[in-house]
Design a protein around this motif. Sequence first.
Motif, mmCIF file in Angstrom:
data_model
loop_
_atom_site.group_PDB
_atom_site.id
_atom_site.type_symbol
_atom_site.label_atom_id
_atom_site.label_comp_id
_atom_site.label_asym_id
_atom_site.label_seq_id
_atom_site.Cartn_x
_atom_site.Cartn_y
_atom_site.Cartn_z
ATOM 1 N N PHE A 110 3.874 9.941 20.801
ATOM 2 C CA PHE A 110 3.976 8.804 21.717
ATOM 3 C C PHE A 110 2.684 8.598 22.520
ATOM 4 N N ASP A 111 1.979 9.681 22.823
ATOM 5 C CA ASP A 111 0.685 9.541 23.503
ATOM 6 C C ASP A 111 -0.305 8.803 22.617
ATOM 7 N N LYS A 112 -0.302 9.143 21.329
ATOM 8 C CA LYS A 112 -1.209 8.477 20.394
ATOM 9 C C LYS A 112 -0.851 7.001 20.243
ATOM 10 N N ILE A 113 0.458 6.712 20.266
ATOM 11 C CA ILE A 113 0.894 5.321 20.163
ATOM 12 C C ILE A 113 0.408 4.523 21.367
ATOM 13 N N LYS A 114 0.534 5.110 22.559
ATOM 14 C CA LYS A 114 0.070 4.429 23.775
ATOM 15 C C LYS A 114 -1.434 4.165 23.726
ATOM 16 N N GLU A 115 -2.166 5.099 23.109
ATOM 17 C CA GLU A 115 -3.631 4.974 23.030
ATOM 18 C C GLU A 115 -4.078 4.110 21.855
ATOM 19 N N GLY A 116 -3.119 3.656 21.057
ATOM 20 C CA GLY A 116 -3.450 2.801 19.923
ATOM 21 C C GLY A 116 -3.937 3.548 18.699
ATOM 22 N N HIS A 117 -3.624 4.864 18.625
ATOM 23 C CA HIS A 117 -4.053 5.669 17.484
ATOM 24 C C HIS A 117 -2.881 5.922 16.529
ATOM 25 N N ASN A 118 -3.216 6.254 15.293
ATOM 26 C CA ASN A 118 -2.186 6.631 14.328
ATOM 27 C C ASN A 118 -1.740 8.075 14.562
ATOM 28 N N PHE A 119 -0.551 8.422 14.074
ATOM 29 C CA PHE A 119 -0.058 9.790 14.201
ATOM 30 C C PHE A 119 0.296 10.326 12.820
ATOM 31 N N GLU A 120 0.462 11.659 12.743
ATOM 32 C CA GLU A 120 0.730 12.304 11.457
ATOM 33 C C GLU A 120 2.226 12.223 11.124
ATOM 34 N N MET A 121 2.579 11.270 10.307
ATOM 35 C CA MET A 121 3.973 11.061 9.935
ATOM 36 C C MET A 121 4.551 12.277 9.210
ATOM 37 N N GLU A 122 3.706 12.977 8.445
ATOM 38 C CA GLU A 122 4.188 14.112 7.663
ATOM 39 C C GLU A 122 4.681 15.237 8.570
ATOM 40 N N ARG A 123 4.036 15.439 9.727
ATOM 41 C CA ARG A 123 4.490 16.470 10.674
ATOM 42 C C ARG A 123 5.881 16.137 11.207
ATOM 43 N N VAL A 124 6.107 14.861 11.473
ATOM 44 C CA VAL A 124 7.426 14.418 11.936
ATOM 45 C C VAL A 124 8.454 14.651 10.839
ATOM 46 N N ARG A 125 8.091 14.305 9.630
ATOM 47 C CA ARG A 125 9.005 14.455 8.500
ATOM 48 C C ARG A 125 9.402 15.921 8.297
ATOM 49 N N LYS A 126 8.440 16.827 8.397
ATOM 50 C CA LYS A 126 8.725 18.253 8.209
ATOM 51 C C LYS A 126 9.629 18.795 9.318
ATOM 52 N N ALA A 127 9.392 18.344 10.554
ATOM 53 C CA ALA A 127 10.233 18.790 11.670
ATOM 54 C C ALA A 127 11.674 18.327 11.479
ATOM 55 N N ILE A 128 11.853 17.096 11.027
ATOM 56 C CA ILE A 128 13.198 16.562 10.813
ATOM 57 C C ILE A 128 13.870 17.256 9.633
ATOM 58 N N GLU A 129 13.096 17.597 8.617
ATOM 59 C CA GLU A 129 13.657 18.308 7.471
ATOM 60 C C GLU A 129 14.186 19.685 7.898
ATOM 61 N N LYS A 130 13.442 20.387 8.755
ATOM 62 C CA LYS A 130 13.912 21.680 9.256
ATOM 63 C C LYS A 130 15.161 21.504 10.106
ATOM 64 N N LEU A 131 15.173 20.458 10.929
ATOM 65 C CA LEU A 131 16.341 20.174 11.769
ATOM 66 C C LEU A 131 17.576 19.939 10.905
ATOM 67 N N ILE A 132 17.426 19.184 9.830
ATOM 68 C CA ILE A 132 18.541 18.913 8.912
ATOM 69 C C ILE A 132 19.062 20.218 8.317
ATOM 70 N N ASP A 133 18.146 21.079 7.890
ATOM 71 C CA ASP A 133 18.556 22.361 7.313
ATOM 72 C C ASP A 133 19.348 23.183 8.331
ATOM 73 N N ASP A 134 18.859 23.246 9.571
ATOM 74 C CA ASP A 134 19.534 24.026 10.619
ATOM 75 C C ASP A 134 20.930 23.475 10.911
ATOM 76 N N LEU A 135 21.043 22.160 11.055
ATOM 77 C CA LEU A 135 22.329 21.561 11.406
ATOM 78 C C LEU A 135 23.310 21.621 10.229
ATOM 79 N N THR A 136 22.804 21.506 9.015
ATOM 80 C CA THR A 136 23.667 21.603 7.835
ATOM 81 C C THR A 136 24.273 22.999 7.728
ATOM 82 N N LEU A 137 23.519 24.012 8.159
ATOM 83 C CA LEU A 137 23.986 25.386 8.122
ATOM 84 C C LEU A 137 24.843 25.751 9.336
ATOM 85 N N GLY A 138 25.060 24.785 10.234
ATOM 86 C CA GLY A 138 25.948 25.014 11.361
ATOM 87 C C GLY A 138 25.298 25.674 12.565
ATOM 88 N N ASN A 139 23.985 25.597 12.685
ATOM 89 C CA ASN A 139 23.294 26.181 13.835
ATOM 90 C C ASN A 139 23.562 25.337 15.075
#
Length: 455
Positions: A182-211
């Motif tokens: 969000f800081d990069k968005i405010k500054e008008g810069h691009n952000f690393e979408m792949e980092r977001v994707r990997k974090a969400i993928e880990k979150l999905i794995d954790d929640l699917t396993l009932g964490n």
Amino acid sequence: MEISERLENLPLEAKFPDNLKEKISYDVDRKLLIFEGVMSEDEKNELLGISQDDSYRKSIEALFQRSQITKKREKKAKLSLSGSRDILEREKEGTALTAPKENIQLKGLNPPEREDPPKERLRFSIIGQKIQEQSKQVDAGQKGEAEEKATPQTQVTKELKDEWKEAQTFYHEFVVLAQEVFDKIKEGHNFEMERVRKAIEKLIDDLTLGNESIVRLAALSDESYSQFASNAVNVTVISIKIGVSLHYNKSGLMELGMISFLRDIGLVLLSHIIEQPRKLKTSEYEEVKKHPLYTERFLEGLGINNEVFKQVVLQHHEREDGSGYPGKLKGEAIHEYAKIIAVAEAYESLTHNRPVRAGLPPHTAMREILEEGVAFFGHRVTKAFIREFGVYPVGSAVELNTGETAKVIAVHKDFPLRPVVQLMADAEGRPISKILNLLEKPQLFIKRPVEEGKH
């Protein structure tokens, strides 16, 4: 039980066998291949035999794998229910329920007057396995040494602490990532979408396993993080948890998670208005209501032209009864992802502090959702939300019939009044820390919710 897998198009040659037509179908509008029940190996092979299309075959394989996982979960749930019924029957017959002699360490879990069920009925997955390993040591003639090293209570506590620490680290890193984005968005810069994707993928794995630890963190109101960053992560956690309840496949959960995380970029661009410690003026509120459109334009600028993304971003403030904005859409005109994000946003907002008000206790927020849920978010999504979060959501402070106070740390989907709780204080107000699974303690029940800090 219904499971689904995204499939852009059903191959023309794919004609479902007559004996499976009641089980498998293709939803053209939602682009979903849907299977009802648990798919057997023979059924999988029969369905694979009707087309050589790679996408179709991958979807069938994914449906088979998901149905097998679901089958295992249901088997565990039935075993737990059977164990609980056995306890109730013993109580009705007046039979004292005593743990086997070799499980004497389990008595350390509760005050002496409480009887414990056999260890195989403890349902803490990995934690339960650790307890069983501990008792195997006792069976092997190492009782004295095992008692010196650990008791089941300390094992349970250690496993929960380890899970909690891992969840804290992941949650912190995810919120920090959100803040960077969000800081990069405010500054008008691009952000690393792949980092977001990997974090969400880990979150999905954790929640699917009932964490549940990550859900507990999302329920906390931590003002050390910015509102935008923590809100993005919390709503993503809640949305994916609802998606899991609705049996979304991993690609569907990923799509839902990414939209949940990025849905309010338009609000970030309007942060100079949002973050003022006062109520918004009418003109300001009208400007803020345009944020879905600003988000859509921003995503287009990033090259994200996915129609589902656009649709859900524009619709996540619509309501089932037509009272939302910007299009005052109703019912089926609203994408289900948008309804999920809407209820997740509502619950997250109610339970967390905002510049002009304090957050509500989880059970109070749940009551408000229950009052308006179906009218605002539809029956299917509201039912899934309640099933996942329970009458007493994770984080709720409650008083037991013994006078002890506790905090809910996990919810049993099929038994919303019997959550897992962590004791905080005894009947006299003295601090204690023990974990009780109320599903396995029929003599205990929640008497009432209590205000945070009054236990």
